[in-house]
Design a protein around this motif. Structure first.
Motif, PDB file in Angstrom:
ATOM      1  N   VAL A 135       6.576  -4.875  10.270  1.00 22.47           N
ATOM      2  CA  VAL A 135       5.996  -6.224  10.246  1.00 22.47           C
ATOM      3  C   VAL A 135       4.654  -6.219   9.519  1.00 22.47           C
ATOM      4  O   VAL A 135       4.374  -7.090   8.682  1.00 22.47           O
ATOM      5  CB  VAL A 135       5.826  -6.769  11.682  1.00 22.47           C
ATOM      6  CG1 VAL A 135       4.963  -8.033  11.684  1.00 22.47           C
ATOM      7  CG2 VAL A 135       7.187  -7.070  12.299  1.00 22.47           C
ATOM      8  N   ASN A 136       3.822  -5.238   9.802  1.00 22.03           N
ATOM      9  CA  ASN A 136       2.520  -5.145   9.142  1.00 22.03           C
ATOM     10  C   ASN A 136       2.674  -4.906   7.647  1.00 22.03           C
ATOM     11  O   ASN A 136       1.921  -5.447   6.827  1.00 22.03           O
ATOM     12  CB  ASN A 136       1.685  -4.025   9.757  1.00 22.03           C
ATOM     13  CG  ASN A 136       1.178  -4.368  11.146  1.00 22.03           C
ATOM     14  OD1 ASN A 136       1.143  -5.538  11.521  1.00 22.03           O
ATOM     15  ND2 ASN A 136       0.794  -3.364  11.912  1.00 22.03           N
ATOM     16  N   ALA A 137       3.675  -4.090   7.282  1.00 18.09           N
ATOM     17  CA  ALA A 137       3.906  -3.798   5.871  1.00 18.09           C
ATOM     18  C   ALA A 137       4.318  -5.056   5.115  1.00 18.09           C
ATOM     19  O   ALA A 137       3.824  -5.325   4.010  1.00 18.09           O
ATOM     20  CB  ALA A 137       4.968  -2.716   5.719  1.00 18.09           C
ATOM     21  N   VAL A 138       5.231  -5.834   5.695  1.00 15.14           N
ATOM     22  CA  VAL A 138       5.668  -7.078   5.058  1.00 15.14           C
ATOM     23  C   VAL A 138       4.493  -8.051   4.929  1.00 15.14           C
ATOM     24  O   VAL A 138       4.299  -8.696   3.888  1.00 15.14           O
ATOM     25  CB  VAL A 138       6.820  -7.727   5.850  1.00 15.14           C
ATOM     26  CG1 VAL A 138       7.070  -9.162   5.369  1.00 15.14           C
ATOM     27  CG2 VAL A 138       8.092  -6.899   5.704  1.00 15.14           C
ATOM     28  N   SER A 139       3.675  -8.148   5.970  1.00  9.44           N
ATOM     29  CA  SER A 139       2.535  -9.070   5.947  1.00  9.44           C
ATOM     30  C   SER A 139       1.527  -8.692   4.865  1.00  9.44           C
ATOM     31  O   SER A 139       1.004  -9.556   4.148  1.00  9.44           O
ATOM     32  CB  SER A 139       1.851  -9.104   7.315  1.00  9.44           C
ATOM     33  OG  SER A 139       2.709  -9.648   8.303  1.00  9.44           O
TER      34      SER A 139
ATOM     35  N   VAL B 270       7.543  -6.773  -4.658  1.00  7.82           N
ATOM     36  CA  VAL B 270       6.159  -7.215  -4.863  1.00  7.82           C
ATOM     37  C   VAL B 270       5.461  -6.315  -5.879  1.00  7.82           C
ATOM     38  O   VAL B 270       4.742  -6.786  -6.769  1.00  7.82           O
ATOM     39  CB  VAL B 270       5.383  -7.240  -3.532  1.00  7.82           C
ATOM     40  CG1 VAL B 270       3.888  -7.457  -3.783  1.00  7.82           C
ATOM     41  CG2 VAL B 270       5.931  -8.330  -2.617  1.00  7.82           C
ATOM     42  N   GLU B 271       5.698  -5.018  -5.780  1.00  7.00           N
ATOM     43  CA  GLU B 271       5.083  -4.085  -6.723  1.00  7.00           C
ATOM     44  C   GLU B 271       5.561  -4.362  -8.150  1.00  7.00           C
ATOM     45  O   GLU B 271       4.758  -4.314  -9.109  1.00  7.00           O
ATOM     46  CB  GLU B 271       5.404  -2.648  -6.330  1.00  7.00           C
ATOM     47  CG  GLU B 271       4.684  -1.605  -7.175  1.00  7.00           C
ATOM     48  CD  GLU B 271       4.776  -0.212  -6.597  1.00  7.00           C
ATOM     49  OE1 GLU B 271       3.855   0.590  -6.851  1.00  7.00           O
ATOM     50  OE2 GLU B 271       5.761   0.085  -5.873  1.00  7.00           O
ATOM     51  N   LEU B 272       6.843  -4.646  -8.307  1.00  7.57           N
ATOM     52  CA  LEU B 272       7.371  -4.976  -9.632  1.00  7.57           C
ATOM     53  C   LEU B 272       6.743  -6.255 -10.168  1.00  7.57           C
ATOM     54  O   LEU B 272       6.408  -6.349 -11.360  1.00  7.57           O
ATOM     55  CB  LEU B 272       8.897  -5.126  -9.568  1.00  7.57           C
ATOM     56  CG  LEU B 272       9.703  -3.836  -9.400  1.00  7.57           C
ATOM     57  CD1 LEU B 272      11.170  -4.153  -9.154  1.00  7.57           C
ATOM     58  CD2 LEU B 272       9.555  -2.942 -10.634  1.00  7.57           C
TER      59      LEU B 272
ATOM     60  N   PHE C 194      -2.171  -1.141   1.340  1.00 11.11           N
ATOM     61  CA  PHE C 194      -2.120  -1.263   2.804  1.00 11.11           C
ATOM     62  C   PHE C 194      -0.667  -1.307   3.278  1.00 11.11           C
ATOM     63  O   PHE C 194      -0.306  -0.682   4.285  1.00 11.11           O
ATOM     64  CB  PHE C 194      -2.835  -2.542   3.263  1.00 11.11           C
ATOM     65  CG  PHE C 194      -4.323  -2.542   3.095  1.00 11.11           C
ATOM     66  CD1 PHE C 194      -5.021  -1.365   2.885  1.00 11.11           C
ATOM     67  CD2 PHE C 194      -5.041  -3.734   3.145  1.00 11.11           C
ATOM     68  CE1 PHE C 194      -6.404  -1.362   2.728  1.00 11.11           C
ATOM     69  CE2 PHE C 194      -6.415  -3.748   2.991  1.00 11.11           C
ATOM     70  CZ  PHE C 194      -7.098  -2.564   2.774  1.00 11.11           C
ATOM     71  N   ALA C 195       0.162  -2.056   2.553  1.00  7.51           N
ATOM     72  CA  ALA C 195       1.570  -2.196   2.927  1.00  7.51           C
ATOM     73  C   ALA C 195       2.276  -0.851   2.871  1.00  7.51           C
ATOM     74  O   ALA C 195       3.084  -0.513   3.756  1.00  7.51           O
ATOM     75  CB  ALA C 195       2.263  -3.191   2.002  1.00  7.51           C
ATOM     76  N   LYS C 196       1.974  -0.057   1.845  1.00 11.19           N
ATOM     77  CA  LYS C 196       2.610   1.259   1.717  1.00 11.19           C
ATOM     78  C   LYS C 196       2.179   2.196   2.839  1.00 11.19           C
ATOM     79  O   LYS C 196       3.000   2.966   3.369  1.00 11.19           O
ATOM     80  CB  LYS C 196       2.265   1.859   0.352  1.00 11.19           C
ATOM     81  CG  LYS C 196       2.899   1.131  -0.819  1.00 11.19           C
ATOM     82  CD  LYS C 196       2.476   1.749  -2.143  1.00 11.19           C
ATOM     83  CE  LYS C 196       3.116   1.056  -3.323  1.00 11.19           C
ATOM     84  NZ  LYS C 196       2.690   1.634  -4.618  1.00 11.19           N
ATOM     85  N   VAL C 197       0.917   2.123   3.216  1.00  8.20           N
ATOM     86  CA  VAL C 197       0.426   2.944   4.329  1.00  8.20           C
ATOM     87  C   VAL C 197       1.115   2.528   5.616  1.00  8.20           C
ATOM     88  O   VAL C 197       1.541   3.376   6.419  1.00  8.20           O
ATOM     89  CB  VAL C 197      -1.105   2.818   4.464  1.00  8.20           C
ATOM     90  CG1 VAL C 197      -1.589   3.475   5.759  1.00  8.20           C
ATOM     91  CG2 VAL C 197      -1.802   3.454   3.267  1.00  8.20           C
TER      92      VAL C 197
END
Length: 209
Positions: free
Chosen positions: A48-52, A127-129, A33-36
């Protein structure tokens, strides 16, 4: 008397996937979702949405891991930094950089800070790492393992007289660890014993190596 270092002489392989609070929802779900959000448009709303959503991915993984390791049986502050420290005590990767990006998330959620593109991308990547680094422990949680002695290691000395096989029992969520050999209990303690963390840390590290 055996010490946690004993675990290093055994092939600790296997385990079971940990449970997540919501069936069919994984940390990677929120990370996607964050990547989208990040790719949708280079706007403050999307950042902001990506960070959340990246934050949800991180916290979802941390919450599932601490629960599996017995967090609910420990009297501790129920906050994110304390959970990270708990994971570190259990041998699960708990890098300082996670605490740094958590400050960004706090600023976004509590101080109305608007992250820029670079900050948002860095947050998602870290976060991905972290999810990648903890994936093995989450997928192969050492709840029930019969571990064989690595007797062919050139540094192993038969005079150490270690058992050929040990049984590791770390039931998910129980906050209790038992390590046995054929004719003896090597270690048996709950999360209220400080040595629980020493043994669990060695098991988690050896299992993920």
């Amino acid at each position: 008397m055996h010490t946690p270092a004993l675990i290093g002489w055994y092939n600790v392989v296997g385990g079971s996937p940990i449970s997540y609070p919501t069936k069919g929802v994984w940390p990677s779900t929120y990370l996607d979702f964050a990547k989208v959000d990040f790719e949708e448009a280079k706007t403050q709303r999307c950042f902001v949405n990506a960070v959340s959503n990246a934050k949800r991915a991180l916290h979802y993984q941390v919450d599932a891991l601490v629960t599996a390791l017995g967090w609910t049986h420990l009297k501790a502050r129920n906050d994110f930094p304390t959970k990270l420290n708990f994971l570190g005590s259990c041998g699960v990767l708990s890098p300082t950089i996670i605490k740094r990006i958590n400050k960004l998330r706090n600023s976004v959620e509590h101080d109305y800070y608007m992250p820029n593109e670079d900050e948002t991308l860095e947050y998602i990547e870290i976060v991905e790492l972290y999810l990648g680094a903890t994936h093995y422990t989450a997928t192969y949680f050492p709840d029930w393992i019969d571990a064989e002695l690595i007797s062919d290691d050139e540094e192993y000395d038969p005079a150490m007289n270690l058992p050929d096989e040990i049984q590791i029992r770390l039931p998910e969520g129980a906050g209790k660890l038992t390590v046995c050999a054929k004719n003896e209990v090597i270690f048996d303690a709950g999360i209220d014993n400080a040595r629980y963390f020493e043994w669990v840390a060695e098991i988690v590290k050896q299992n993920a190596s």
